[in-house]
Scaffold this motif. Structure first.
Motif, short mmCIF file in Angstrom:
data_model
loop_
_atom_site.label_atom_id
_atom_site.label_comp_id
_atom_site.label_asym_id
_atom_site.label_seq_id
_atom_site.Cartn_x
_atom_site.Cartn_y
_atom_site.Cartn_z
N PHE A 142 -30.27 28.59 40.98
CA PHE A 142 -30.87 28.76 39.66
C PHE A 142 -31.30 27.41 39.09
O PHE A 142 -32.42 27.28 38.57
CB PHE A 142 -29.88 29.43 38.72
CG PHE A 142 -30.32 29.47 37.28
CD1 PHE A 142 -31.39 30.27 36.90
CD2 PHE A 142 -29.68 28.70 36.31
CE1 PHE A 142 -31.83 30.31 35.58
CE2 PHE A 142 -30.10 28.73 34.99
CZ PHE A 142 -31.17 29.53 34.62
N ALA A 143 -30.45 26.41 39.20
CA ALA A 143 -30.79 25.08 38.68
C ALA A 143 -32.01 24.51 39.39
O ALA A 143 -32.88 23.90 38.76
CB ALA A 143 -29.59 24.14 38.84
N GLY A 144 -32.08 24.72 40.71
CA GLY A 144 -33.22 24.21 41.47
C GLY A 144 -34.53 24.83 41.03
O GLY A 144 -35.53 24.13 40.83
N LEU A 145 -34.55 26.14 40.86
CA LEU A 145 -35.79 26.80 40.47
C LEU A 145 -36.14 26.51 39.02
O LEU A 145 -37.32 26.32 38.68
CB LEU A 145 -35.68 28.31 40.69
CG LEU A 145 -37.01 29.08 40.60
CD1 LEU A 145 -37.96 28.63 41.71
CD2 LEU A 145 -36.78 30.58 40.69
N LEU A 146 -35.14 26.45 38.14
CA LEU A 146 -35.41 26.17 36.73
C LEU A 146 -35.97 24.76 36.57
O LEU A 146 -36.83 24.52 35.70
CB LEU A 146 -34.12 26.31 35.91
CG LEU A 146 -34.32 26.29 34.39
CD1 LEU A 146 -34.85 27.64 33.92
CD2 LEU A 146 -33.00 25.97 33.68
N GLY A 147 -35.51 23.82 37.37
CA GLY A 147 -36.00 22.45 37.28
C GLY A 147 -37.34 22.23 37.94
O GLY A 147 -37.92 21.15 37.82
N ASN A 148 -37.84 23.24 38.61
CA ASN A 148 -39.13 23.19 39.28
C ASN A 148 -40.19 23.72 38.30
O ASN A 148 -40.14 24.89 37.92
CB ASN A 148 -39.05 24.07 40.54
CG ASN A 148 -40.40 24.27 41.21
OD1 ASN A 148 -41.42 23.72 40.80
ND2 ASN A 148 -40.40 25.10 42.25
N VAL A 165 -23.07 27.37 23.48
CA VAL A 165 -24.37 27.70 22.89
C VAL A 165 -24.68 26.75 21.73
O VAL A 165 -25.81 26.24 21.61
CB VAL A 165 -24.39 29.17 22.42
CG1 VAL A 165 -25.65 29.46 21.60
CG2 VAL A 165 -24.30 30.11 23.61
N THR A 166 -23.71 26.49 20.90
CA THR A 166 -23.91 25.61 19.75
C THR A 166 -24.30 24.21 20.21
O THR A 166 -25.27 23.61 19.71
CB THR A 166 -22.63 25.53 18.89
OG1 THR A 166 -22.29 26.84 18.45
CG2 THR A 166 -22.84 24.61 17.69
N MET A 167 -23.54 23.66 21.16
CA MET A 167 -23.81 22.31 21.64
C MET A 167 -25.15 22.22 22.35
O MET A 167 -25.93 21.28 22.15
CB MET A 167 -22.70 21.85 22.56
CG MET A 167 -21.41 21.49 21.86
SD MET A 167 -20.21 20.84 23.03
CE MET A 167 -21.07 19.40 23.65
N ASP A 168 -25.44 23.20 23.22
CA ASP A 168 -26.64 23.11 24.01
C ASP A 168 -27.91 23.32 23.19
O ASP A 168 -28.98 22.82 23.53
CB ASP A 168 -26.58 24.09 25.18
CG ASP A 168 -25.61 23.63 26.25
OD1 ASP A 168 -25.29 22.43 26.28
OD2 ASP A 168 -25.16 24.45 27.06
N THR A 169 -27.79 24.04 22.09
CA THR A 169 -28.91 24.11 21.15
C THR A 169 -29.22 22.71 20.62
O THR A 169 -30.40 22.31 20.53
CB THR A 169 -28.58 25.05 19.99
OG1 THR A 169 -28.30 26.35 20.49
CG2 THR A 169 -29.75 25.14 19.01
N GLN A 170 -28.17 21.96 20.30
CA GLN A 170 -28.36 20.59 19.81
C GLN A 170 -28.91 19.67 20.90
O GLN A 170 -29.70 18.77 20.62
CB GLN A 170 -27.03 20.03 19.30
CG GLN A 170 -26.53 20.72 18.05
CD GLN A 170 -25.19 20.16 17.61
OE1 GLN A 170 -24.24 20.90 17.35
NE2 GLN A 170 -25.09 18.87 17.51
N ILE A 186 -29.61 25.04 31.60
CA ILE A 186 -30.83 25.33 30.84
C ILE A 186 -31.09 24.24 29.81
O ILE A 186 -32.22 23.75 29.66
CB ILE A 186 -30.71 26.71 30.16
CG1 ILE A 186 -30.56 27.81 31.21
CG2 ILE A 186 -31.92 26.98 29.27
CD1 ILE A 186 -30.14 29.15 30.63
N ALA A 187 -30.03 23.82 29.11
CA ALA A 187 -30.19 22.81 28.06
C ALA A 187 -30.64 21.47 28.63
O ALA A 187 -31.39 20.73 27.98
CB ALA A 187 -28.87 22.64 27.30
N ARG A 188 -30.18 21.15 29.82
CA ARG A 188 -30.58 19.87 30.43
C ARG A 188 -32.03 19.90 30.90
O ARG A 188 -32.63 18.85 31.12
CB ARG A 188 -29.67 19.57 31.63
CG ARG A 188 -28.24 19.19 31.25
CD ARG A 188 -27.40 19.06 32.49
NE ARG A 188 -26.01 18.70 32.18
CZ ARG A 188 -25.02 18.73 33.04
NH1 ARG A 188 -25.25 19.12 34.29
NH2 ARG A 188 -23.79 18.40 32.69
#
Length: 844
Positions: free
Chosen positions: A743-749, A814-819, A784-786
């Motif tokens: 998932f991380a690989g495809l999302l970062g592509n 969720v709170t932190m990653d929104t920030q 996702i946040a990164r």
């Protein structure tokens, strides 16, 4: 919100007799458990989860009981308080989400097989047997297991097997331990053995899908680690054996079950012919980490999950202490600087982050405590500070007393500080409370004001925040004697700067060896002085300059554009830590450019220029003359050259692929992932995609599989992106334990990001059902946040995840990653033009 109820306050177990009859064919088991202990009240509460309880007896008499699935409880009415025996008969299903008792799936020569094992941390023992499933509820255990056994199969457990009667395997009584450390595993296994100098039997086990020599590295590291810890802790290993078991399916990296440590295959097995040095480092440190736990965590255990850090932070520090002693040529503390330290500083700068020590108010919050950047990395860094502050001798003396006083029992952090304070004569608790009980870390500002050298502290943040005016007791580790050992004040004047500088004969610096958990912001005068003498600094000091300035830029306390020239200033360094710091700066610059833009072309040119000399020096293949640093630097340089689309590098990678086309595993391990990704990007086709997917399915080496998945998820063709998404839920190809990486690989592509984002939103419930019990589950949100960096993506993230804020296991993430996303967006909008101008100006 439901509060945590401590079942040990109703019943204190002393001993368990556990009998399990497990059937892999039906994926079910039947159980009988007898618990002896003391009832403190009536009714008593016993944990269970998804067990079909048939009968309950109290002192041999059938008893009334009520099962509450929401509370994981069996409430049992007892005739009186005091000593009593409980008998349970029940049945249940094996799980398929890598918790409780579960099967791992693998193939040998095309034949499908199963290996059954356990994962009981944090609170999954209750899925296997009724229990008081809490760390403080220590007891002894007699385990007996029957299973659909076939000839030649092996069964392992915490203790040695004492006999087999009518197909039932009986194991020796355990020492007093927590339920989450009970473990067993069985299947068609192979093993290798050795013995420590003190007589502890060491064994490493894996399925027969692997070559036998893949076990050798772990056997050696495990043996030497046990020997090291026995000497370091001055406390004997308390069990007769230490088994290490590699599992084809495992949600975490490894688990410190007492006497039977379980691992992902990637964290234990090493191909001696073609494994990269970083992978060997990882396997060695994971083994040392888990074996450090055999004392710190198993022999002495935290009383409740709010002191989880007491287990994990300490083991995280000790893995580096051990491997540094066992393999000094690896310079493993350098890996600590670029791994643990970096992760802790990054995570701990977001407002809302948990403290190392955090109160648990709801059962669902227990798994969220396993934040690797805080409980593991930050916690270990704080302990490294203590080690430096009190000295090695005092640390070891305090630990020996700690183990002797609390062995087979439970403790809190205060118990450890009591012993370390007594051994060192220092008030360790006063220092540690400022670091463990409050989140975040300080930036220490050093500046010259009206001729005076001033230092001050305030909390450092990246992104929006509310400053709570926190203060720390900071070990300054300065090179000027006038600076105190601990900065306790908000601000402090050190004296006349000109005189101090003349007397010292060197620039003023703080946090030598980068050993304390803070960053430094020097004013222009002090920073210019340091940079003028940068060539005189060691590699860690140079790393620190680059790292601290990058964090200050992320927090918008300095201009990111001012960091760009520093990457070029240090680009000729041969040190791995300096190169990793440069690579991190360059990686972060990528968020300021869009695909197929002039700005990206300028960045590619800049990165190409910085890597050209190193590429010419190191080349693509290992050399006999390579130093440890050369071996570790090479993959970063190859990655940079390919990002820059250096035609010679692209051609060289393609030539390597063609030369090894019939056996891609034989590509040099350090270069393999870059060769494969290059081939997909520049020479991709449907045929190549299918070839790599088949290779992935047939591969048994986990690092090779990781290389293949990285290449597969870098596809750019829309139809192949769609195929990758289809594979996400095909467990015959992508095991649930490996899905996060895919998932991380495809999302970062960029070509696959939309498809990956659509998938996780559409199939979120499927993901929860499949891996929701995983203590690392929230890392899907972190990934996702990164990755996201636009206002549009921020809005989409909030629209999907904000409705989930009420779920206790997701609230903080969720709170932190929104920030995190918001801070990235704000940084790009604020500094993007200036950064890209600096990059363009730096090009020759």
């Amino acid at each position: 919100m439901a509060e945590v109820t401590r079942f040990i306050e109703t019943y204190v177990p002393q001993h368990y007799d556990i009998y399990l009859d497990i059937n892999r064919g039906t994926k079910s088991f039947a159980g009988k458990t007898t618990i002896t202990g003391e009832a403190l009240v009536s009714p008593i509460l016993i944990h269970q989860h998804d067990l079909n309880i048939q009968t309950v007896k109290v002192n041999g008499e059938v008893a009334e009981f009520v099962v509450d699935t929401d509370k994981d409880s069996i409430a049992i009415t007892v005739p009186a308080v005091g000593d009593l025996t409980l008998d349970f008969e029940y049945d249940a299903k094996l799980t398929d989400n890598m918790t409780g008792i579960y099967p791992s799936y693998y193939k040998v020569d095309g034949v499908s097989k199963q290996l059954v094992s356990t994962q009981f941390e944090t609170n999954f023992a209750r899925q296997a047997f009724p229990s008081v499933d809490e760390p403080e509820a220590k007891a002894t255990f007699d385990v007996a297991i029957k299973f659909d056994e076939q000839a030649g199969e092996t069964i392992l457990a915490n203790m040695p097997e004492k006999e087999v009667v009518d197909g039932v395997h009986y194991f020796d009584t355990t020492v007093r331990m927590s339920t989450y450390l009970v473990a067993f595993g069985f299947g068609d296994l192979q093993g290798k053995y050795t013995e420590t100098t003190s007589g502890v039997k060491i064994g490493v086990f894996a399925t027969k899908a692997h070559a036998t020599d893949e076990l050798d590295f772990a056997v050696d590291i495990a043996k030497r680690s046990i020997e090291f810890f026995e000497e370091y802790y001055q406390t004997p290993y308390p069990l007769p054996h230490s088994w290490q078991l590699a599992l084809p399916d495992f949600s975490a990296g490894a688990m410190e079950n007492w006497g039977l440590v379980t691992y992902r295959e990637a964290a234990l097995l090493v191909d001696p012919a073609n494994t990269s040095l970083p992978m060997k480092h990882r396997v060695a440190t994971v083994i040392a980490h888990e074996l450090a736990h055999q004392w710190f965590g198993d022999l002495v255990t935290m009383k409740w999950w709010d002191d989880l850090w007491l287990n994990e932070s300490f083991a995280n520090m000790m893995e580096y202490v051990a491997i540094d002693a066992l393999q000094p040529d690896w310079h493993i503390w350098e890996s600590y600087q670029t791994g643990e330290v970096l992760g802790a500083l990054n995570r701990d700068a977001t407002d809302g982050v948990q403290s190392v020590h955090v109160e648990v108010k709801h059962p669902a919050e227990i798994d969220t405590l396993f934040d690797p950047a805080i409980v593991y990395a930050k916690g270990s860094r704080v302990l490294v500070m203590v080690r430096t502050l009190i000295g090695e001798d005092a640390l070891r003396t305090g630990l020996k007393t700690y183990f002797a006083k609390h062995q087979y029992g439970n403790t809190t952090g205060d118990d450890l500080w009591t012993e370390l304070s007594a051994a060192s004569g220092q008030d360790v608790n006063a220092v540690m409370s400022t670091w463990l009980d409050q989140p975040g870390y300080p930036v220490v500002e050093a500046k010259v004001v009206a001729g005076k050298l001033m230092i001050s502290q305030q909390q450092f943040f990246i992104g929006e925040h509310t400053d709570a005016n926190r203060q720390w007791q900071i070990p300054l580790n300065s090179n000027y004697a006038v600076a105190p050992v601990l900065l306790k004040e908000q601000e402090l004047e050190l004296g006349d700067y000109a005189k101090l500088r003349a007397d010292a004969g060197q620039p003023f610096r703080l946090n030598l060896e980068n050993g304390s958990h803070f960053i430094v912001k020097y004013d222009d005068t002090l920073l210019a002085d340091i940079l003028e003498h940068a060539d005189e600094l060691d590699a860690i000091a140079q790393l620190q300059i680059l790292q601290d300035l990058r964090f200050l830029a992320e927090g918008q306390q300095v201009s990111y554009a001012s960091v760009v020239p520093l990457a070029a200033k240090f680009a000729e360094s041969k040190s791995i830590v300096v190169n990793e710091a440069i690579f991190m700066i360059l990686s972060n610059l990528k968020k300021f450019v869009e695909p197929n833009s002039a700005e990206k072309a300028a960045l590619q040119k800049f990165i190409g220029q910085l890597s050209a000399e190193q590429l010419a020096r190191l080349g693509w293949a290992p050399k006999p003359t390579d130093t440890n640093d050369d071996t570790l630097v090479r993959p970063y340089i190859l990655s940079s050259a390919l990002y820059a689309e250096d035609q010679a590098a692209i051609d060289e990678a393609h030539a390597l692929f063609v030369a090894h086309e019939d056996n891609l595993f034989d590509l040099p391990a350090d270069a393999r992932v870059h060769v494969l990704r290059n081939e997909v990007k520049h020479f991709g086709s449907v045929a190549l995609f299918e070839k790599l997917v088949v290779a992935y399915q047939e591969a048994t080496d986990p690092s090779y599989q990781g290389n293949l998945s990285s290449a597969i998820t870098s596809v750019t063709d829309d139809q192949l992106v769609k195929r990758v998404v289809e594979l996400f839920e095909d467990a015959t190809v992508v095991k649930p334990q490996d899905l996060r990486g895919w998932f991380a690989g495809l999302l970062g592509n960029p070509a696959g990001q939309q498809a990956a984002w659509d998938w996780i939103r559409t199939d979120w419930q499927w993901l929860v059902d499949k891996v929701g019990g995983d203590m690392s589950f929230t890392s899907y949100i972190t990934i996702i946040a990164r990755t996201f960096r636009s206002q549009a993506r921020l809005a989409e993230f909030k629209a999907f995840f904000e409705p989930k804020l009420a779920e206790p296991g997701l609230t903080r993430e969720v709170t932190m990653d929104t920030q995190v996303i918001a801070s990235t967006v704000a940084l790009i909008e604020s500094q993007g033009a200036e950064v890209n101008a600096a990059i363009a100006g730096a090009n020759k």
